[in-house]
Motif scaffolding. Sequence first.
Motif, PDB file in Angstrom:
ATOM      1  N   UNK A  32       0.827  -1.206   0.000  1.00 36.09           N
ATOM      2  CA  UNK A  32       0.000   0.000   0.000  1.00 36.09           C
ATOM      3  C   UNK A  32       0.860   1.254   0.000  1.00 36.09           C
ATOM      4  N   UNK A  33       1.816   1.316   0.941  1.00 34.31           N
ATOM      5  CA  UNK A  33       2.686   2.486   1.083  1.00 34.31           C
ATOM      6  C   UNK A  33       4.081   2.042   1.451  1.00 34.31           C
ATOM      7  N   UNK A  34       5.031   2.869   1.064  1.00 31.99           N
ATOM      8  CA  UNK A  34       6.415   2.741   1.530  1.00 31.99           C
ATOM      9  C   UNK A  34       6.650   3.958   2.415  1.00 31.99           C
ATOM     10  N   UNK A  35       7.064   3.695   3.664  1.00 31.84           N
ATOM     11  CA  UNK A  35       7.271   4.776   4.629  1.00 31.84           C
ATOM     12  C   UNK A  35       8.638   4.647   5.262  1.00 31.84           C
ATOM     13  N   UNK A  36       9.207   5.790   5.611  1.00 34.59           N
ATOM     14  CA  UNK A  36      10.495   5.839   6.287  1.00 34.59           C
ATOM     15  C   UNK A  36      10.890   7.291   6.464  1.00 34.59           C
ATOM     16  N   UNK A  37      12.099   7.535   6.909  1.00 37.96           N
ATOM     17  CA  UNK A  37      12.571   8.903   7.098  1.00 37.96           C
ATOM     18  C   UNK A  37      12.609   9.616   5.748  1.00 37.96           C
ATOM     19  N   UNK A  38      11.735  10.585   5.566  1.00 37.35           N
ATOM     20  CA  UNK A  38      11.659  11.333   4.317  1.00 37.35           C
ATOM     21  C   UNK A  38      10.985  10.597   3.179  1.00 37.35           C
ATOM     22  N   UNK A  39      10.372   9.431   3.460  1.00 39.14           N
ATOM     23  CA  UNK A  39       9.706   8.624   2.423  1.00 39.14           C
ATOM     24  C   UNK A  39       8.242   8.447   2.787  1.00 39.14           C
ATOM     25  N   UNK A  67       5.524   7.066   0.099  1.00 32.54           N
ATOM     26  CA  UNK A  67       5.229   6.742  -1.281  1.00 32.54           C
ATOM     27  C   UNK A  67       4.041   5.794  -1.383  1.00 32.54           C
ATOM     28  N   UNK A  68       3.016   6.169  -2.142  1.00 30.88           N
ATOM     29  CA  UNK A  68       1.928   5.254  -2.458  1.00 30.88           C
ATOM     30  C   UNK A  68       2.394   4.294  -3.541  1.00 30.88           C
ATOM     31  N   UNK A  69       1.890   3.081  -3.531  1.00 30.25           N
ATOM     32  CA  UNK A  69       2.238   2.107  -4.563  1.00 30.25           C
ATOM     33  C   UNK A  69       1.780   2.649  -5.912  1.00 30.25           C
ATOM     34  N   UNK A  70       2.697   2.845  -6.877  1.00 34.06           N
ATOM     35  CA  UNK A  70       2.313   3.367  -8.194  1.00 34.06           C
ATOM     36  C   UNK A  70       1.286   2.504  -8.911  1.00 34.06           C
ATOM     37  N   UNK A  71       1.207   1.215  -8.576  1.00 36.23           N
ATOM     38  CA  UNK A  71       0.236   0.327  -9.206  1.00 36.23           C
ATOM     39  C   UNK A  71      -1.194   0.693  -8.811  1.00 36.23           C
ATOM     40  N   UNK A  72      -1.368   1.425  -7.716  1.00 34.46           N
ATOM     41  CA  UNK A  72      -2.699   1.829  -7.258  1.00 34.46           C
ATOM     42  C   UNK A  72      -3.137   3.182  -7.783  1.00 34.46           C
ATOM     43  N   UNK A  73      -2.228   3.927  -8.394  1.00 38.07           N
ATOM     44  CA  UNK A  73      -2.553   5.274  -8.865  1.00 38.07           C
ATOM     45  C   UNK A  73      -3.261   5.243 -10.194  1.00 38.07           C
TER      46      UNK A  73
END
Length: 74
Positions: A59-66, A68-74
């Motif tokens: 679903x999402x990539x999260x981290x320090x300064x990250x 990102x939604x999965x581009x496949x879902x956009x």
Amino acid sequence: MRMLRGKWCAVKRFNFTTAIVVGMDVVGYERRYCYELRGEAQAALLAWDGDGHPSGPWIKCKGAGIDLLNPAFC
């Protein structure tokens, strides 16, 4: 837990998702890829070589300064 491209990676349960955590060390981790289902995260970790993003319906990539939604879902 697996070593991928010099980084420890594992599946970890969070409150509402299960994630592949990347870059684990004694303090925490570098980033995580959140999945709705544990089985999807486990399968993706087993199939992933550590290059790019893992497969599956993360679903999402999260981290320090990250954040990102999965581009496949956009």
